[in-house]
Design an enzyme around this catalytic site. Structure first.
Site, PDB file in Angstrom:
ATOM      1  N   ASP A  73      61.053  49.202  38.709  1.00 33.70           N
ATOM      2  CA  ASP A  73      62.251  48.968  39.529  1.00 33.70           C
ATOM      3  C   ASP A  73      63.486  49.137  38.661  1.00 33.70           C
ATOM      4  O   ASP A  73      64.063  48.162  38.147  1.00 33.70           O
ATOM      5  CB  ASP A  73      62.184  47.572  40.163  1.00 33.70           C
ATOM      6  CG  ASP A  73      61.075  47.491  41.209  1.00 33.70           C
ATOM      7  OD1 ASP A  73      60.857  48.489  41.924  1.00 33.70           O
ATOM      8  OD2 ASP A  73      60.432  46.440  41.301  1.00 33.70           O
TER       9      ASP A  73
ATOM     10  N   LYS B 189      54.526  52.039  39.855  1.00 35.40           N
ATOM     11  CA  LYS B 189      55.073  51.926  41.203  1.00 35.40           C
ATOM     12  C   LYS B 189      56.471  52.497  41.227  1.00 35.40           C
ATOM     13  O   LYS B 189      57.340  52.098  40.447  1.00 35.40           O
ATOM     14  CB  LYS B 189      55.124  50.464  41.662  1.00 35.40           C
ATOM     15  CG  LYS B 189      55.491  50.354  43.133  1.00 35.40           C
ATOM     16  CD  LYS B 189      56.005  49.000  43.545  1.00 35.40           C
ATOM     17  CE  LYS B 189      57.515  49.067  43.714  1.00 35.40           C
ATOM     18  NZ  LYS B 189      58.062  48.014  44.606  1.00 35.40           N
TER      19      LYS B 189
ATOM     20  N   ASP C 187      56.103  53.063  46.882  1.00 31.94           N
ATOM     21  CA  ASP C 187      56.296  51.865  47.713  1.00 31.94           C
ATOM     22  C   ASP C 187      57.586  52.000  48.510  1.00 31.94           C
ATOM     23  O   ASP C 187      58.600  51.389  48.199  1.00 31.94           O
ATOM     24  CB  ASP C 187      56.342  50.633  46.793  1.00 31.94           C
ATOM     25  CG  ASP C 187      56.383  49.332  47.590  1.00 31.94           C
ATOM     26  OD1 ASP C 187      55.993  49.336  48.772  1.00 31.94           O
ATOM     27  OD2 ASP C 187      56.814  48.316  47.012  1.00 31.94           O
ATOM     28  N   LEU C 188      57.521  52.827  49.551  1.00 32.61           N
ATOM     29  CA  LEU C 188      58.722  53.081  50.355  1.00 32.61           C
ATOM     30  C   LEU C 188      58.756  52.219  51.619  1.00 32.61           C
ATOM     31  O   LEU C 188      59.736  52.259  52.359  1.00 32.61           O
ATOM     32  CB  LEU C 188      58.821  54.572  50.711  1.00 32.61           C
ATOM     33  CG  LEU C 188      58.929  55.502  49.498  1.00 32.61           C
ATOM     34  CD1 LEU C 188      59.114  56.948  49.946  1.00 32.61           C
ATOM     35  CD2 LEU C 188      60.077  55.090  48.572  1.00 32.61           C
ATOM     36  N   LYS C 189      57.704  51.485  51.856  1.00 37.74           N
ATOM     37  CA  LYS C 189      57.668  50.540  53.004  1.00 37.74           C
ATOM     38  C   LYS C 189      58.233  51.175  54.268  1.00 37.74           C
ATOM     39  O   LYS C 189      59.200  50.707  54.865  1.00 37.74           O
ATOM     40  CB  LYS C 189      58.406  49.258  52.653  1.00 37.74           C
ATOM     41  CG  LYS C 189      57.794  48.502  51.489  1.00 37.74           C
ATOM     42  CD  LYS C 189      58.382  47.119  51.324  1.00 37.74           C
ATOM     43  CE  LYS C 189      57.754  46.361  50.190  1.00 37.74           C
ATOM     44  NZ  LYS C 189      58.067  46.896  48.860  1.00 37.74           N
TER      45      LYS C 189
ATOM     46  N   ASP D 267      59.493  53.125  60.954  1.00 42.49           N
ATOM     47  CA  ASP D 267      60.338  53.967  61.800  1.00 42.49           C
ATOM     48  C   ASP D 267      59.494  54.394  63.000  1.00 42.49           C
ATOM     49  O   ASP D 267      58.362  53.943  63.151  1.00 42.49           O
ATOM     50  CB  ASP D 267      60.834  55.177  60.974  1.00 42.49           C
ATOM     51  CG  ASP D 267      62.193  55.680  61.455  1.00 42.49           C
ATOM     52  OD1 ASP D 267      62.391  55.799  62.681  1.00 42.49           O
ATOM     53  OD2 ASP D 267      63.047  55.983  60.596  1.00 42.49           O
ATOM     54  N   ILE D 268      59.994  55.296  63.811  1.00 37.45           N
ATOM     55  CA  ILE D 268      59.206  55.736  64.959  1.00 37.45           C
ATOM     56  C   ILE D 268      58.020  56.580  64.458  1.00 37.45           C
ATOM     57  O   ILE D 268      58.062  57.135  63.351  1.00 37.45           O
ATOM     58  CB  ILE D 268      60.059  56.540  65.977  1.00 37.45           C
ATOM     59  CG1 ILE D 268      60.638  57.794  65.326  1.00 37.45           C
ATOM     60  CG2 ILE D 268      61.150  55.661  66.564  1.00 37.45           C
ATOM     61  CD1 ILE D 268      61.278  58.747  66.330  1.00 37.45           C
ATOM     62  N   PRO D 269      56.950  56.664  65.242  1.00 35.67           N
ATOM     63  CA  PRO D 269      55.726  57.324  64.768  1.00 35.67           C
ATOM     64  C   PRO D 269      55.958  58.731  64.220  1.00 35.67           C
ATOM     65  O   PRO D 269      55.440  59.085  63.147  1.00 35.67           O
ATOM     66  CB  PRO D 269      54.841  57.351  66.019  1.00 35.67           C
ATOM     67  CG  PRO D 269      55.278  56.152  66.798  1.00 35.67           C
ATOM     68  CD  PRO D 269      56.768  56.036  66.582  1.00 35.67           C
ATOM     69  N   ASN D 270      56.733  59.550  64.917  1.00 33.92           N
ATOM     70  CA  ASN D 270      56.926  60.938  64.487  1.00 33.92           C
ATOM     71  C   ASN D 270      57.585  61.003  63.109  1.00 33.92           C
ATOM     72  O   ASN D 270      57.197  61.809  62.248  1.00 33.92           O
ATOM     73  CB  ASN D 270      57.787  61.661  65.539  1.00 33.92           C
ATOM     74  CG  ASN D 270      57.943  63.128  65.228  1.00 33.92           C
ATOM     75  OD1 ASN D 270      56.952  63.840  65.123  1.00 33.92           O
ATOM     76  ND2 ASN D 270      59.174  63.574  65.056  1.00 33.92           N
ATOM     77  N   THR D 271      58.561  60.148  62.902  1.00 34.52           N
ATOM     78  CA  THR D 271      59.281  60.148  61.621  1.00 34.52           C
ATOM     79  C   THR D 271      58.369  59.682  60.492  1.00 34.52           C
ATOM     80  O   THR D 271      58.373  60.249  59.387  1.00 34.52           O
ATOM     81  CB  THR D 271      60.527  59.235  61.732  1.00 34.52           C
ATOM     82  OG1 THR D 271      61.340  59.750  62.780  1.00 34.52           O
ATOM     83  CG2 THR D 271      61.312  59.199  60.433  1.00 34.52           C
TER      84      THR D 271
ATOM     85  N   THR E  59      56.201  39.128  49.988  1.00 41.86           N
ATOM     86  CA  THR E  59      55.878  37.954  49.170  1.00 41.86           C
ATOM     87  C   THR E  59      57.111  37.102  48.885  1.00 41.86           C
ATOM     88  O   THR E  59      57.000  36.001  48.365  1.00 41.86           O
ATOM     89  CB  THR E  59      55.223  38.379  47.833  1.00 41.86           C
ATOM     90  OG1 THR E  59      55.945  39.494  47.305  1.00 41.86           O
ATOM     91  CG2 THR E  59      53.793  38.790  48.036  1.00 41.86           C
TER      92      THR E  59
ATOM     93  N   ARG F 158      52.771  36.258  38.694  1.00 45.35           N
ATOM     94  CA  ARG F 158      53.548  35.676  37.601  1.00 45.35           C
ATOM     95  C   ARG F 158      52.596  35.041  36.590  1.00 45.35           C
ATOM     96  O   ARG F 158      51.846  34.122  36.943  1.00 45.35           O
ATOM     97  CB  ARG F 158      54.517  34.596  38.126  1.00 45.35           C
ATOM     98  CG  ARG F 158      55.687  35.151  38.948  1.00 45.35           C
ATOM     99  CD  ARG F 158      56.627  35.971  38.078  1.00 45.35           C
ATOM    100  NE  ARG F 158      57.750  36.528  38.811  1.00 45.35           N
ATOM    101  CZ  ARG F 158      57.762  37.733  39.399  1.00 45.35           C
ATOM    102  NH1 ARG F 158      56.695  38.499  39.359  1.00 45.35           N
ATOM    103  NH2 ARG F 158      58.848  38.163  39.998  1.00 45.35           N
TER     104      ARG F 158
ATOM    105  N   GLN G  11      60.393  35.615  44.251  1.00 47.55           N
ATOM    106  CA  GLN G  11      59.064  35.576  44.857  1.00 47.55           C
ATOM    107  C   GLN G  11      58.719  34.137  45.251  1.00 47.55           C
ATOM    108  O   GLN G  11      59.020  33.195  44.530  1.00 47.55           O
ATOM    109  CB  GLN G  11      58.015  36.117  43.878  1.00 47.55           C
ATOM    110  CG  GLN G  11      58.242  37.566  43.471  1.00 47.55           C
ATOM    111  CD  GLN G  11      57.846  38.558  44.561  1.00 47.55           C
ATOM    112  OE1 GLN G  11      57.740  38.200  45.735  1.00 47.55           O
ATOM    113  NE2 GLN G  11      57.641  39.808  44.186  1.00 47.55           N
TER     114      GLN G  11
ATOM    115  N   ARG H  91      59.020  42.553  37.065  1.00 48.45           N
ATOM    116  CA  ARG H  91      59.875  41.925  36.054  1.00 48.45           C
ATOM    117  C   ARG H  91      59.163  41.219  34.911  1.00 48.45           C
ATOM    118  O   ARG H  91      59.678  41.257  33.785  1.00 48.45           O
ATOM    119  CB  ARG H  91      60.885  41.002  36.768  1.00 48.45           C
ATOM    120  CG  ARG H  91      61.923  41.809  37.535  1.00 48.45           C
ATOM    121  CD  ARG H  91      62.654  40.989  38.567  1.00 48.45           C
ATOM    122  NE  ARG H  91      61.755  40.658  39.686  1.00 48.45           N
ATOM    123  CZ  ARG H  91      62.115  39.936  40.750  1.00 48.45           C
ATOM    124  NH1 ARG H  91      63.349  39.467  40.830  1.00 48.45           N
ATOM    125  NH2 ARG H  91      61.255  39.695  41.707  1.00 48.45           N
TER     126      ARG H  91
END
Ligand code: C5P
Length: 260
Positions: free
Chosen positions: A26, A48, A75-77, A80-84, A138, A199, A208, A229
């Protein structure tokens, strides 16, 4: 109950600790991420790439990290709508991600569209990422869930979302280590369970809220541990990573839950 089988080929979870630790890079720039990756290359296998780094550095950082021997957890989580989301799965496959996240809260139509997109890539001889559904972040506890209209406890919500996402064909779930034992009990050994919220004993929780030590997460049945971290902000990141790996390996050899 055993989880429904994914229509996609499942990569077995590797047994060694080194293959099960994902370091969350990150960072706000490729240069900073690569500087750390260079310290960890050889000792760690997974990196990641999350929103901060991906938005700053895009697909080239994925290629750079792969060139240094890392497998990529993108890890873009997606939510959105299904097509996207289906299109995003295709793009993530082209980028070279091995694991990709999407929010279970996007619902069955979105999850199925993602699974179908990945299955099509595999059918055409491509190498799609394994899809992981994020259940409850988390960083969220019961009080925070209540503010977004979820009356259930985090554990109940994780189970509900997890069952639904696996029924749609994803390969696994992202959850807190606190829920892993419950999920293994309910879903069996098949799904990948990927846990942030790690941790080492004595380190700060930061934002967290649902946490465990690396050893405890392995013992309860986590497939992969995501650690940011405690490694990236350590004065000695390599030493911090090695000590986490040691704790994971010790637990694994002590007969901790073996997922493979
Ligand atoms: O620094 P720390 O170890 O808390 O980083 C955890 C990583 O796991 C972060 O990159 C965060 O985006 C990710 N993550 C999380 N909770 C989830 C899903 C992913 O903390 N539910």
């Amino acid at each position: 109950m055993d989880a429904p089988k994914s229509p996609l080929p499942l990569a077995p979870v590797p047994p060694s600790a080194k293959d099960r630790l994902i370091v969350a890079l990150d960072f706000p720039s490729a240069a900073k991420a690569l500087a750390l990756a260079d310290q960890l290359a050889g000792s760690c296998r997974w990196a990641k790439v999350g929103l901060e780094l991906y938005l700053a550095a895009g697909n080239p950082i994925v290629a750079e990290l792969k060139g240094r021997g890392f497998s990529i957890f993108l890890d873009l989580k997606l939510h959105d709508i299904p097509n996207t989301v289906a299109g995003a799965v295709r793009s993530a496959a082209q980028a070279g991600a091995s694991l990709l996240t999407l929010h279970a809260a996007g619902g069955p139509a979105m999850l199925r569209a993602a699974v179908e997109a990945a299955a099509e890539i595999a059918a055409q001889g491509g190498d799609p990422p394994q899809l992981l559904a994020v259940t409850v972040l988390t960083s969220m506890d019961a009080a925070e869930l209540a503010t977004i209209g979820v009356a259930q406890s985090p554990a109940e919500q994780v189970l509900r979302l997890g069952r639904m996402a696996l029924a749609c064909g994803v390969a696994g779930l992202v959850c807190s280590p606190e829920e892993v034992a419950m999920l293994r009990q309910d879903l069996g050994q098949n799904p990948l369970l990927v846990t942030p919220g790690i941790r080492p004993a004595g380190s700060a929780a930061q934002d967290q809220k649902r946490l465990a030590t690396p050893g405890a997460a392995i013992a309860t049945g986590a497939s992969y541990l995501v650690v940011g971290r405690p490694i990236t902000q350590s004065a000695d990141p390599l030493q911090a990573a090695q000590s986490i790996l040691l704790e994971m390996e010790r637990e694994r050899r002590a007969g901790g839950f073996h997922v493979a």
